[in-house]
Design a protein around this motif. Structure first.
Motif, PDB file in Angstrom:
ATOM      1  N   LEU A   1       0.823  -1.212   0.000  1.00 44.11           N
ATOM      2  CA  LEU A   1       0.000   0.000   0.000  1.00 44.11           C
ATOM      3  C   LEU A   1       0.854   1.258   0.000  1.00 44.11           C
ATOM      4  CD1 LEU A   1      -2.825   1.229   0.171  1.00 44.11           C
ATOM      5  CD2 LEU A   1      -2.703   0.999   2.659  1.00 44.11           C
ATOM      6  N   VAL A   2       1.926   1.259   0.788  1.00 44.14           N
ATOM      7  CA  VAL A   2       2.794   2.434   0.873  1.00 44.14           C
ATOM      8  C   VAL A   2       3.503   2.680  -0.449  1.00 44.14           C
ATOM      9  CG1 VAL A   2       4.895   3.350   1.945  1.00 44.14           C
ATOM     10  CG2 VAL A   2       3.118   2.317   3.361  1.00 44.14           C
ATOM     11  N   PHE A   3       4.026   1.623  -1.074  1.00 43.93           N
ATOM     12  CA  PHE A   3       4.701   1.792  -2.358  1.00 43.93           C
ATOM     13  C   PHE A   3       3.729   2.316  -3.416  1.00 43.93           C
ATOM     14  CE2 PHE A   3       7.960  -1.319  -0.765  1.00 43.93           C
ATOM     15  CZ  PHE A   3       9.034  -0.444  -0.868  1.00 43.93           C
ATOM     16  N   TYR A   4       2.530   1.781  -3.416  1.00 38.72           N
ATOM     17  CA  TYR A   4       1.540   2.246  -4.387  1.00 38.72           C
ATOM     18  C   TYR A   4       1.192   3.718  -4.151  1.00 38.72           C
ATOM     19  CZ  TYR A   4      -2.809   2.666  -6.971  1.00 38.72           C
ATOM     20  OH  TYR A   4      -3.781   3.082  -7.829  1.00 38.72           O
TER      21      TYR A   4
ATOM     22  N   GLU B   1      14.779   8.455  -4.235  1.00 44.25           N
ATOM     23  CA  GLU B   1      14.588   7.407  -5.229  1.00 44.25           C
ATOM     24  C   GLU B   1      13.112   7.089  -5.410  1.00 44.25           C
ATOM     25  OE1 GLU B   1      16.917   3.285  -6.243  1.00 44.25           O
ATOM     26  OE2 GLU B   1      16.392   3.713  -4.179  1.00 44.25           O
ATOM     27  N   HIS B   2      12.724   6.845  -6.638  1.00 43.94           N
ATOM     28  CA  HIS B   2      11.348   6.492  -6.953  1.00 43.94           C
ATOM     29  C   HIS B   2      10.998   5.160  -6.280  1.00 43.94           C
ATOM     30  CE1 HIS B   2       7.841   5.401  -9.451  1.00 43.94           C
ATOM     31  NE2 HIS B   2       7.699   6.713  -9.585  1.00 43.94           N
ATOM     32  N   ALA B   3       9.768   5.045  -5.797  1.00 41.26           N
ATOM     33  CA  ALA B   3       9.382   3.868  -5.016  1.00 41.26           C
ATOM     34  C   ALA B   3       9.529   2.573  -5.789  1.00 41.26           C
ATOM     35  CB  ALA B   3       7.944   4.034  -4.529  1.00 41.26           C
ATOM     36  N   SER B   4       9.131   2.569  -7.054  1.00 41.97           N
ATOM     37  CA  SER B   4       9.210   1.327  -7.818  1.00 41.97           C
ATOM     38  C   SER B   4      10.653   0.903  -8.062  1.00 41.97           C
ATOM     39  CB  SER B   4       8.470   1.493  -9.150  1.00 41.97           C
ATOM     40  OG  SER B   4       8.965   2.606  -9.853  1.00 41.97           O
TER      41      SER B   4
ATOM     42  N   GLN C   1       2.212  -6.231 -10.036  1.00 45.15           N
ATOM     43  CA  GLN C   1       1.870  -5.941 -11.426  1.00 45.15           C
ATOM     44  C   GLN C   1       1.925  -4.447 -11.720  1.00 45.15           C
ATOM     45  OE1 GLN C   1      -1.219  -4.426 -12.572  1.00 45.15           O
ATOM     46  NE2 GLN C   1      -0.469  -4.504 -14.673  1.00 45.15           N
ATOM     47  N   GLU C   2       1.446  -3.633 -10.774  1.00 47.19           N
ATOM     48  CA  GLU C   2       1.446  -2.193 -11.006  1.00 47.19           C
ATOM     49  C   GLU C   2       2.858  -1.657 -11.190  1.00 47.19           C
ATOM     50  OE1 GLU C   2       0.156   1.674 -11.522  1.00 47.19           O
ATOM     51  OE2 GLU C   2      -1.012  -0.185 -11.466  1.00 47.19           O
ATOM     52  N   PHE C   3       3.784  -2.148 -10.348  1.00 49.19           N
ATOM     53  CA  PHE C   3       5.160  -1.683 -10.450  1.00 49.19           C
ATOM     54  C   PHE C   3       5.821  -2.214 -11.731  1.00 49.19           C
ATOM     55  CE2 PHE C   3       4.301  -2.322  -5.851  1.00 49.19           C
ATOM     56  CZ  PHE C   3       4.071  -0.981  -5.568  1.00 49.19           C
TER      57      PHE C   3
END
Length: 501
Positions: free
Chosen positions: A353-356, A377-380, A418-420
């Motif tokens: 949830l936090v990364f999203y 840095e970008h989360a993904s 999948q989102e990442f």
């Protein structure tokens, strides 16, 4: 086994009804002889059966539980009134507590809700006694928690009584921590019982949480956590109190949620990585998830996401190290089989949830309207780096996945990723899907979405080890889901061919 007759109950009632303190005390002693040992079974069954025979609007007679409770309430009130220069005798509060518990015991009651006719009076009496007689706090706290747990009882509590009780316990807990700071003695068990009762009150309001109590409750928690320093069962139960408050009334709090977080965050983030108390850790993780959900869409929710991203990254690294050091004899059955514990599940779900949310906060359209922050840095990319280095629970799930024990955890994790994957690995496919979606029906759009999930995961799998078992499990689940959606048999391979045609 001793038998019980009406005359035995009449003798108890006669003494308890006396205007003389000595006679009432003798009546309490006599009643307790019937509440102990083998005699208690017949005595409780006798009162329970008589109570069960009462008609809905019938006034309880002297051989029923409601009458006995009412009589004991009167005795306690008279004992308090007559003890201005001494403490009231504890035997009175103890006897009332035993009678309430025995009346509610399903082995003896013979009737559902045997105290329904007297529970409103009982709530008001408890509130008055807890306010005026601290020495009765332990016994009366037990009574209060006991009847709060019964849904049909708490609906009979007056809103004023409920508010008074919540404020009373908030004040007592805060005072206890303040006295500790000033080196005044306050037993931990007494403080814990106060927090336990506060939690029960917050969990069981008589309906919706009162609007007029909201602001004072927030102020109470802010005051309490300004003193809280030590870990332990008191701290764990206090975090649980905040959690239940946020769960019950969080959507109505607005910016007051952030006021609570400002007071709580120092303790939460300090103990998150250092505590060995699994219960406290679980409560803290649940608190973070509640606050994250309540801040959804808020312009000032980004700092919370940044805080959580930092601490969760450290926790996942730390958990990975600890997992590798656990011996087979010390590990639980679930650990040895490769599945996630409930604590690990909570952490992984929060991490997803936090990364999203961090990716959402990093949206360029939103970023222009917010205050500039230090570049990071970008989360993904942060997530992908951890996976490629073999870190974290994500790697643990994938490496130890098997059909029998870790299948659900594996599938959930891959779907979460999948989102990442689509953000980093297949931007072309995402663009293609957006273009095609305007030309296709809703069913085809949904179909295209599943194809993209499959394609993204196939491109992402090379970064994982143990690809064969991952692929077999995912393939089976994918086919099952698609068959449910489309209504006919399908394999991922044939599905791919259909899209390429």
């Amino acid at each position: 086994m001793a038998t019980i007759a009406s005359r035995d109950v009449e003798e108890i009632v006669s003494q308890l009804s006396s205007d003389k303190a000595k006679a009432r005390e003798e009546g309490i002693k006599l009643l307790n002889t019937w509440l102990e040992g083998e005699r208690s079974i017949r005595f409780c069954q006798f009162l329970g059966q008589n109570t069960a025979m009462l008609k809905p609007n019938e006034i309880p007679h002297s051989e029923t539980w409601p009458f006995l409770v009412t009589l004991l309430i009167r005795c306690v009130s008279l004992e308090i009134a007559s003890s201005k220069k001494r403490l009231p005798k504890l035997v009175f509060s103890k006897t009332l507590r035993i009678v309430v518990q025995r009346a509610e015991d399903s082995k003896f009651s013979g009737k559902m809700l045997p105290l329904l006719s007297v529970v409103k009076l009982l709530y008001s009496h408890i509130s008055d006694v807890l306010r005026d007689v601290p020495s009765f706090q332990s016994e009366y706290g037990i009574i209060l928690r006991h009847i709060l747990a019964v849904k049909d009882y708490r609906f009979h509590m007056k809103n004023r009584v409920y508010c008074n009780l919540v404020l009373l316990y908030l004040g007592r807990v805060e005072t206890s921590f303040n006295e500790k700071r000033n080196s005044q003695y306050n037993p931990k068990e007494e403080v814990f019982r106060c927090v336990l009762t506060l939690h029960s009150l917050l969990e069981n309001p008589p309906g919706d949480f009162p609007e007029n109590l909201r602001e004072d409750t927030v102020k109470g928690f802010i005051g309490i956590f300004s003193f809280l320093r030590d870990e332990g069962k008191i701290a764990r139960k206090l975090i649980e109190c905040i959690n239940i408050f946020l769960l019950k009334d969080g959507p109505n709090l607005g910016c007051q949620c952030l006021e609570i977080h400002s007071a709580v965050q120092q303790f939460v983030f300090r103990c998150w990585l250092t505590s060995h108390d699994r219960g406290l850790k679980d409560a803290v993780i649940y608190y973070a998830r509640l606050q994250l959900n309540l801040s959804r869409g808020a312009a000032d929710g980004s700092p919370l996401v940044e805080q959580l991203l930092d601490v969760i990254g450290k926790d996942l690294d730390q958990t990975n190290i600890l997992s590798g050091s656990v011996s087979r004899t010390d590990a639980t059955k679930d650990d040895r089989l490769g599945t996630l514990t409930s604590s690990q599940c909570g952490l992984v779900e929060l991490a997803a949830l936090v990364f999203y949310r961090d990716i959402a906060c990093a949206n360029p359209l939103k970023a222009a309207a917010t205050v500039k922050r230090a570049k990071r840095e970008h989360a993904s990319a942060y997530l992908r780096d951890g996976l490629m280095k073999g870190k974290w629970l994500w790697e643990l799930i994938l490496n130890e996945a098997n059909m029998e024990h870790a299948y659900d955890d594996l599938l959930w994790t891959l779907r979460s990723l999948q989102e990442f994957s689509s953000e980093q690995l297949l931007p072309v496919l995402r663009t293609e899907m957006l273009i095609r979606s305007s030309l296709t029906s809703n069913e085809e759009m949904f179909d295209n979405g599943w194809h993209t999930i499959w394609s993204c995961l196939m491109h992402g799998l090379p970064m994982f080890s143990n690809v064969t078992s991952v692929l077999l499990n995912l393939r089976k689940e994918f086919c099952k889901d698609m068959e449910d959606i489309l209504g006919f048999g399908l394999t991922p391979m044939t599905k791919g061919k259909k899209h390429h045609q």
